[in-house]
Design a protein around this motif. Structure first.
Motif, short mmCIF file in Angstrom:
data_model
loop_
_atom_site.label_atom_id
_atom_site.label_comp_id
_atom_site.label_asym_id
_atom_site.label_seq_id
_atom_site.Cartn_x
_atom_site.Cartn_y
_atom_site.Cartn_z
N ASN A 1 -46.53 -28.85 18.78
CA ASN A 1 -46.44 -28.11 17.51
C ASN A 1 -45.38 -27.02 17.53
O ASN A 1 -45.38 -26.13 16.66
N ASP B 1 -33.27 -15.13 20.90
CA ASP B 1 -33.72 -16.52 20.90
C ASP B 1 -32.81 -17.42 21.74
O ASP B 1 -33.22 -18.53 22.13
N HIS C 1 -42.34 -27.13 16.84
CA HIS C 1 -41.40 -27.17 15.71
C HIS C 1 -41.95 -26.38 14.51
O HIS C 1 -41.19 -25.71 13.81
N TYR C 2 -43.25 -26.44 14.28
CA TYR C 2 -43.84 -25.69 13.17
C TYR C 2 -43.76 -24.18 13.40
O TYR C 2 -43.49 -23.40 12.48
N TRP C 3 -44.03 -23.78 14.64
CA TRP C 3 -43.93 -22.35 14.95
C TRP C 3 -42.50 -21.84 14.74
O TRP C 3 -42.31 -20.77 14.14
N LEU C 4 -41.53 -22.59 15.22
CA LEU C 4 -40.14 -22.16 15.08
C LEU C 4 -39.69 -22.17 13.61
O LEU C 4 -38.90 -21.30 13.20
N LEU C 5 -40.19 -23.11 12.82
CA LEU C 5 -39.82 -23.15 11.41
C LEU C 5 -40.26 -21.88 10.68
O LEU C 5 -39.48 -21.26 9.94
N VAL C 6 -41.50 -21.46 10.92
CA VAL C 6 -41.98 -20.23 10.27
C VAL C 6 -41.27 -19.01 10.84
O VAL C 6 -40.97 -18.05 10.11
N ASP C 7 -40.98 -19.02 12.14
CA ASP C 7 -40.26 -17.89 12.75
C ASP C 7 -38.91 -17.66 12.08
O ASP C 7 -38.56 -16.53 11.71
N TYR C 8 -38.15 -18.73 11.93
CA TYR C 8 -36.80 -18.57 11.38
C TYR C 8 -36.84 -18.33 9.86
O TYR C 8 -35.90 -17.76 9.30
N LEU C 9 -37.91 -18.74 9.20
CA LEU C 9 -38.07 -18.38 7.79
C LEU C 9 -38.29 -16.87 7.66
O LEU C 9 -37.73 -16.22 6.76
#
Length: 595
Positions: free
Chosen positions: A139, A201, A141-149
């Motif tokens: 998971n 990062d 990819h989901y954590w990184l998606l919200v991080d960069y948002l």
């Protein structure tokens, strides 16, 4: 046919002559009044307010509705037609403001909400992902998606919003783009915003996706405190948000402690001793339960075994006592600030009751005093409105007074036609008073020194032989006692009793306040004096025309024939008595003989 035409022409002539006589009498009265009192001005000399800007007329042949109909779009919803523009056109026509007022712009408060949500994501989830095994390669990819948002929100806040914030310099509000950008780049806020976006990062490629590398994102705390300040300014009950925020502080401290406990248990080995987490059940819930018992010092925890566990537990106890005492003190301050008004009300009421008991005031009077306190507090939330308004500048007090009282005062007949600024000055002198049921607002024969405006409730005007008959009931928006403000020479005595019918909130304008205002407005003073004399004259006319009390008139007397009309009839008689007037003269003689 000839007789009917003659009677019709006679009636027309009689009506016209009576109209001429009435106009002559009015003109004579005005000239006599002007000679007696030079200050009295004509109706044409009343002060006129400055005219407002007239709207620009539309071109000929083009109606205003037709002009707008070409750009309007309509949509039907629930059998109704609503005028609206398509959302795409509205989005295209929207222009982002070149400068933003951070104190009053609600759009900026909404944007701060999104920034604070991104900041909370980092503050709450970074410790969880570091301590608990919730971040997995499946998971990630989901954590990184919200991080960069969240990083994108941080970046937009720096580039788009913070460089457009207005600021005050030397008393002036600066809206220049370059000046606003320069002010932000020199501020401490810019330094912290850049520090929280350090690109650590890139170390992911060397050490892996370690959430601790995102720890600088928590340095955007200044946006959180600014959001709290702006939100409390627009909320009607800000103390509720303060209580929620203080509770969130306590929950976050427990959250961080639960993460540290799981990390300590993993460091010692899950289930290695009785003190550490044994690895059963939901790890976060179990560790959070342990953190609650530790920080609140409930007790009942297993004893630590190793030196590491003893040191960790001691630090937890010290931190728990300090954090819990701070939270309790802050909660006490929040609740105290929220109930400060209620505490002041109870203090005033207790002091008044103590005073009345000391001087042995009758219970009926004490009950009325208590009722006044309770109704005044529940109706307006304070005992004296002037205590609140006295802290404001004169201009702000005027703005509030205009919004609250101008619609009522502008309808008073006595003040219509007066200088607009004089009415504004008068609004600031109005005083709010609460009357209980059956309280006498004023009594017959009293010297009138105030004018009353009914804000809420009703009052009854009493009269009759016993002085208890209800003559009229005045409701909210009505005005009485206005003649007493300008009357002199005994004309300012109250002519009836006025009693509150139920609870009544009244505005009072005192005579001395009005006299102080009229010194600066001589034209309005002349106009008010003239209107007061006319109103007094109209009030006294019925008493003079009624005659004595012992000889009431059953049949009203017949109006006298106008002098000019009588002269015309006499001239007709001398000329031989022929024609319509002659016949009318003969008819009048018959009527006089019959009478």
């Amino acid at each position: 046919r000839i007789g009917s035409a003659t009677s019709l022409s006679s009636a027309v002539i009689n009506t016209r002559l009576q109209e001429l006589v009435r106009l002559f009498k009015e003109r004579t009265e005005k000239v006599k009044e002007k000679l007696i009192d030079p200050d009295v001005t004509s109706d044409d000399e009343s002060p006129v307010a400055s005219p407002a800007a007239a709207p620009v007329p539309a071109p000929e042949g083009e109606l205003e509705g037709d002009k707008l109909s070409g750009d309007d779009h309509y949509c039907e919803m629930l059998c109704c037609t609503f005028k609206s523009r398509p959302w795409l056109d509205r989005l295209k026509s929207y222009q982002f403001p070149s400068s933003i007022d951070p104190l009053t712009n609600l759009m900026y408060v909404l944007w701060l909400f999104f920034v604070v949500m991104a900041w909370n994501w980092n503050c709450w989830l970074i410790p969880v992902r570091w301590a608990f095994p919730y971040q997995t390669p499946a998971n990630i990819h989901y954590w990184l998606l919200v991080d960069y948002l969240c990083d994108l929100i941080y970046l937009l806040d720096i580039v788009v919003f913070q460089t457009r914030l207005q600021f005050v310099q030397g008393g002036d509000i600066i809206t220049d783009k370059k000046a606003m950008k320069r002010n932000y780049l020199r501020s401490q806020r810019f330094k912290m915003d850049v520090l929280c976006l350090l690109p650590l990062d890139f170390f992911y490629f060397k050490v892996g996706v370690n959430p601790l590398l995102r720890l600088p994102r928590c340095l955007k705390y200044m946006a959180f405190f600014e959001f709290n300040s702006r939100l409390e300014a627009i909320l009607t009950k800000a103390y509720i948000y303060r209580v929620i925020r203080t509770t969130a502080y306590l929950l976050y401290s427990l959250h961080v402690n639960s993460c540290l406990y799981y990390w300590a248990s993993a460091y010692e080995g899950l289930g290695s001793t009785t003190w550490v987490y044994d690895g059963e059940g939901n790890s976060y819930i179990r560790c959070y339960y342990w953190a609650v018992k530790t920080l609140i010092t409930i007790g009942g925890l297993p004893d630590p075994k190793t030196l590491f566990e003893i040191v960790f537990q001691l630090l937890n106890y010290f931190t728990g006592v300090f954090a819990f005492s701070v939270m309790i003190g802050q909660m006490r301050d929040v609740v105290g600030a929220a109930t400060a008004g209620q505490t002041y009300y109870r203090s005033c009421m207790d002091s008044t009751i103590k005073y009345m008991n000391f001087y042995k005031i009758p219970k009926t009077v004490q009950n009325r005093v208590k009722t006044w306190y309770e109704y005044t507090w529940h109706s307006q939330g304070m005992l004296d409105e002037s205590e609140l308004l006295v802290q404001l500048p004169d201009k702000m007090r005027l703005d509030i007074a205009i919004d609250v009282n101008y619609n009522i005062v502008s309808k008073v007949a006595l003040f219509q036609g007066c200088d607009r600024q004089m009415i504004f000055d008068m609004l600031k002198r109005l005083r709010s008073v609460v009357y209980l049921p059956n309280d006498y607002v004023c009594k017959k024969g009293e010297i009138g020194r105030e004018m009353y405006i009914i804000q809420a409730g009703q009052v009854q005007v009493l009269g009759g032989p016993d002085g208890k008959s209800v003559l009229v009931t005045l409701k909210a928006g009505s005005v009485f006692g206005e003649i007493s403000l300008l009357a002199a020479g005994g004309g300012n005595r109250r002519t009836a009793n006025v009693v509150a019918h139920g609870f009544a909130n009244l505005f009072i304008l005192e005579k001395k306040d009005l006299n102080e205002i009229l010194v600066h407005y001589p034209e309005s003073q002349k106009l008010l004096r003239k209107k007061a004399k006319k109103m007094l004259k109209n009030n006294n006319k019925p008493k003079e025309e009624k005659g004595g009390a012992g000889d009431p008139l059953i049949i009203p007397p017949k109006a006298d024939t106008p002098k000019l009309f009588r002269a015309a009839l006499a001239a007709t008689g001398r000329m031989g008595g022929k024609g319509p007037l002659g016949q009318l003269r003969w008819r009048l003689k018959e009527l006089k003989a019959m009478q």
